[in-house]
Design an enzyme around this catalytic site. Structure first.
Site, PDB file in Angstrom:
ATOM      1  CB  CYS A   1      -0.909   0.004   1.231  1.00 56.46           C
ATOM      2  SG  CYS A   1      -1.976   1.465   1.337  1.00 56.46           S
TER       3      CYS A   1
ATOM      4  CB  CYS B   1      -9.500  -8.877  21.473  1.00 57.11           C
ATOM      5  SG  CYS B   1     -10.318  -7.911  22.761  1.00 57.11           S
TER       6      CYS B   1
END
Length: 410
Positions: free
Chosen positions: A60, A362
């Protein structure tokens, strides 16, 4: 300013390289020799003198400025191994080890849930992710993380910024790609007065449901998600696993960990990610602190054929964890708390001695703390499955199997 040369020894939890000092150096990898100016405990503009063999060209063009990704300069194999090592390190701090399964990584451009920021400019509007360690919004010409449908919505979001943002405000767009279109919950905008309420429905061909500051603007078609055979209409901004692949990996691990359970409790159940597909095999009691999520879960269960009984309870599990005597009627529990973990609820689980526990987390640090409470009570940590659905970020997720050997064998 004098240039300093350093060798990166390891990565920190935020993905920055760490050299002796410690000095934090972004966009570097272990073993690399870097040079640059050190200010305080940071070298923010390193020059790579000796690159790692794991260094790759970031796909990117926005990588060095955009804060959406931190590890795009590292090979997929390195990132997968590093994320597993983060979990192992957290466990080791509590004297724990476990079988660490290979990290399951979601594909590029698969994020179906993302939050973008928007701000008015002199020439119009800007929507994107914040820059690295900055409140500047990076204008995106491409994105390798979010689903193409969400990326394609950016021009629409820019128009919404022009309509609904004050000069100094930053709008937040919580986007979810559902089976019936994009759900968008906006916060930080102007009050939803008559003219704004009248103008916003012009975007209904691109946004399925639009919510403004918690107030509904329109919802021509209810957003729809499927959890196993069950269809759910989530409330605005509802929590959802970031990718379909990540959700599938976590559910497969949870299902395996609870294999053989005949009555299951799902704690921090959300709108049914695990509870509803698990109910195809066993009765499930789903506990969640958010009324709207509970209502969505229950509505989905009531309209799905072939499920075992599903019961629900709205309850703040941090303030009022299920007690050991309440948990004793279950032989399987899945617990998926927020980042803070669930220490009080885990202590009650340890006392209840539920035969099988599937932990989803998480945050490896709070997972390891809670898992240690269970192992101290006689549980065996059978295996850990790392799941990477936040590709190129330092975010680490996992599912784990714990059991009482003499009970789970029955």
């Amino acid at each position: 300013m004098t240039e300093t040369q350093l060798t990166i020894h390891r990565l920190g939890h935020q993905g920055d390289g760490i050299a002796p000092g410690p000095v934090f150096v972004p966009l570097t990898l272990p073993g690399e020799v870097v040079a640059g100016a050190v200010e305080g405990d940071r070298m923010d503009a390193p020059r790579i003198v000796t690159p790692s063999s794991d260094r790759v060209r970031a796909p990117c063009p926005h990588f060095k400025t955009c804060g959406g990704c931190a590890l795009m300069h590292a090979s997929d194999g390195f990132v997968a191994t590093w994320k597993a090592q983060v979990i192992e390190t957290a466990l080791a701090a509590h004297g724990l080890t476990a079988e660490m399964r290979p990290t399951l990584t979601s594909p590029a451009r698969s994020r179906r849930r993302a939050t973008l920021s928007g701000r008015r400019t002199k020439k119009g509007a800007l929507v994107g992710f914040h820059g690295r360690r900055s409140d500047v919004i990076v204008s995106l010409t491409e994105c390798h993380v979010i689903a193409p449908e969400l990326f394609a919505l950016i021009p629409v979001l820019e128009e919404i910024v022009k309509l609904g943002a004050s000069r100094s405000a930053t709008l937040s767009f919580a986007l979810t790609l559902t089976e019936t279109g994009i759900d968008c919950a906006v916060s930080g905008g102007k009050p939803l007065d008559g003219p704004l309420r009248a103008a916003l429905p012009r975007f209904r061909d691109r946004i399925t449901r639009l919510t403004w500051g918690g107030e509904p603007v329109y919802a021509d078609t209810a957003p729809r998600l499927s959890f196993g055979p069950v269809t759910v209409n989530p409330p605005p901004g509802a929590f959802l696993q970031a990718t379909a692949e990540g959700e599938g990996a976590l559910y497969a691990a949870v299902s395996e960990a609870l294999e053989g359970a005949t009555r299951i409790a799902d704690l921090f159940a959300g709108c049914g990610t695990f509870a509803l597909p698990l109910a195809t095999h066993a009765p499930v009691h789903a506990v969640e602190g958010d009324d709207a999520l509970v209502a969505a879960l229950l509505h989905g269960a009531r309209h799905a054929p072939g499920l075992r009984p599903v019961t629900t309870e709205t309850r703040d599990l941090f303030r009022r964890p299920l007690l050991p005597e309440e948990l004793a009627r279950f032989d399987g529990v899945v617990i998926d708390p927020p980042r803070a973990g669930a220490e009080a609820q885990t202590r009650a689980l340890a006392q209840a001695r539920v035969a099988r526990i599937a932990m989803v987390s998480c945050n490896p640090v709070t997972f390891a703390r809670d898992a240690a409470l269970l192992t101290q009570a006689g549980y065996r940590l059978n295996w850990v499955q790392p799941v990477d659905q936040f590709r190129w970020s330092p975010h680490v997720e996992l599912a784990a199997s714990l059991s009482l050997p003499h009970l789970s064998a029955n």
